[in-house]
Design a protein around this motif. Structure first.
Motif, short mmCIF file in Angstrom:
data_model
loop_
_atom_site.label_atom_id
_atom_site.label_comp_id
_atom_site.label_asym_id
_atom_site.label_seq_id
_atom_site.Cartn_x
_atom_site.Cartn_y
_atom_site.Cartn_z
N HIS A 232 0.65 -1.14 -0.29
CA HIS A 232 -0.58 -0.47 0.40
C HIS A 232 1.01 1.04 -0.09
O HIS A 232 0.62 2.30 -0.68
CB HIS A 232 -1.07 0.07 1.42
N LEU A 233 2.46 1.00 0.69
CA LEU A 233 3.50 2.01 0.61
C LEU A 233 3.48 3.03 -1.02
O LEU A 233 4.03 4.05 -1.34
CB LEU A 233 4.44 1.88 1.24
N LEU A 234 3.38 1.80 -1.69
CA LEU A 234 3.43 2.60 -3.19
C LEU A 234 2.53 2.96 -4.04
O LEU A 234 3.04 3.39 -5.23
CB LEU A 234 4.48 0.97 -3.94
N LEU A 235 1.22 3.42 -3.07
CA LEU A 235 0.45 3.97 -4.28
C LEU A 235 0.13 4.57 -4.42
O LEU A 235 0.84 5.73 -3.49
CB LEU A 235 -1.40 3.46 -3.11
N PRO A 236 -0.51 6.16 -5.25
CA PRO A 236 -0.08 7.26 -5.51
C PRO A 236 -0.02 8.37 -4.80
O PRO A 236 0.73 9.16 -4.27
CB PRO A 236 -0.77 7.52 -6.86
N GLN A 237 -0.97 8.17 -3.45
CA GLN A 237 -1.09 9.25 -2.56
C GLN A 237 -0.07 9.13 -1.83
O GLN A 237 0.19 9.37 -0.82
CB GLN A 237 -2.80 8.80 -1.74
N ASN A 238 0.72 7.75 -1.78
CA ASN A 238 1.86 7.42 -0.86
C ASN A 238 3.04 7.70 -0.49
O ASN A 238 3.96 7.87 -0.86
CB ASN A 238 2.02 6.06 0.21
N TYR A 239 2.70 8.47 -2.82
CA TYR A 239 4.25 8.54 -3.26
C TYR A 239 4.84 9.87 -3.45
O TYR A 239 6.34 9.48 -2.89
CB TYR A 239 4.07 8.30 -4.70
N ALA A 240 4.11 10.75 -2.12
CA ALA A 240 4.24 12.06 -1.70
C ALA A 240 4.60 12.45 -0.55
O ALA A 240 6.17 12.70 -0.87
CB ALA A 240 3.06 12.90 -2.03
N LEU A 241 5.09 11.32 -0.20
CA LEU A 241 5.50 10.93 1.21
C LEU A 241 7.14 10.24 1.63
O LEU A 241 7.85 10.61 2.30
CB LEU A 241 4.38 10.05 2.28
N VAL A 242 7.37 9.61 0.26
CA VAL A 242 8.19 8.95 0.35
C VAL A 242 9.63 10.53 -0.22
O VAL A 242 9.63 10.73 -1.10
CB VAL A 242 8.41 8.16 -1.60
N PRO A 243 10.75 10.13 0.93
CA PRO A 243 11.76 11.42 0.31
C PRO A 243 12.61 11.38 -1.04
O PRO A 243 12.90 10.29 -1.44
CB PRO A 243 12.74 10.98 1.14
N ASN A 244 12.70 12.42 -2.04
CA ASN A 244 13.46 12.10 -2.60
C ASN A 244 13.10 12.43 -4.15
O ASN A 244 13.50 11.89 -4.83
CB ASN A 244 14.44 12.00 -2.63
N GLN A 245 11.27 12.26 -3.86
CA GLN A 245 10.54 12.39 -4.95
C GLN A 245 9.73 13.33 -5.48
O GLN A 245 9.76 14.52 -4.85
CB GLN A 245 9.70 11.14 -4.17
N GLN A 246 9.54 12.94 -6.29
CA GLN A 246 8.99 14.42 -7.08
C GLN A 246 9.78 15.23 -8.07
O GLN A 246 10.74 15.51 -8.39
CB GLN A 246 8.37 15.77 -6.14
#
Length: 50
Positions: free
Chosen positions: A36-50
């Protein structure tokens, strides 16, 4: 299903292309109970993403 995932990306201001790359690169190494951590709503929470 893909339309729903891309709509979730838009809702959370996530680049769908970058999210898909992240998803496919990390799917095999992620435990089943953490997928579930790979879902789009959690992607923004991953450091150094975006």
């Amino acid at each position: 299903m893909l339309y729903s995932l891309f709509s979730t990306c838009r809702l959370h201001n996530v680049n769908p292309e970058k999210w898909l790359i992240h998803f496919f690169e990390n799917t095999n190494s992620t435990p089943k109970d953490k997928l579930h951590l790979l879902l789009p709503q959690n992607y923004a929470l991953v450091p150094n993403q975006q």
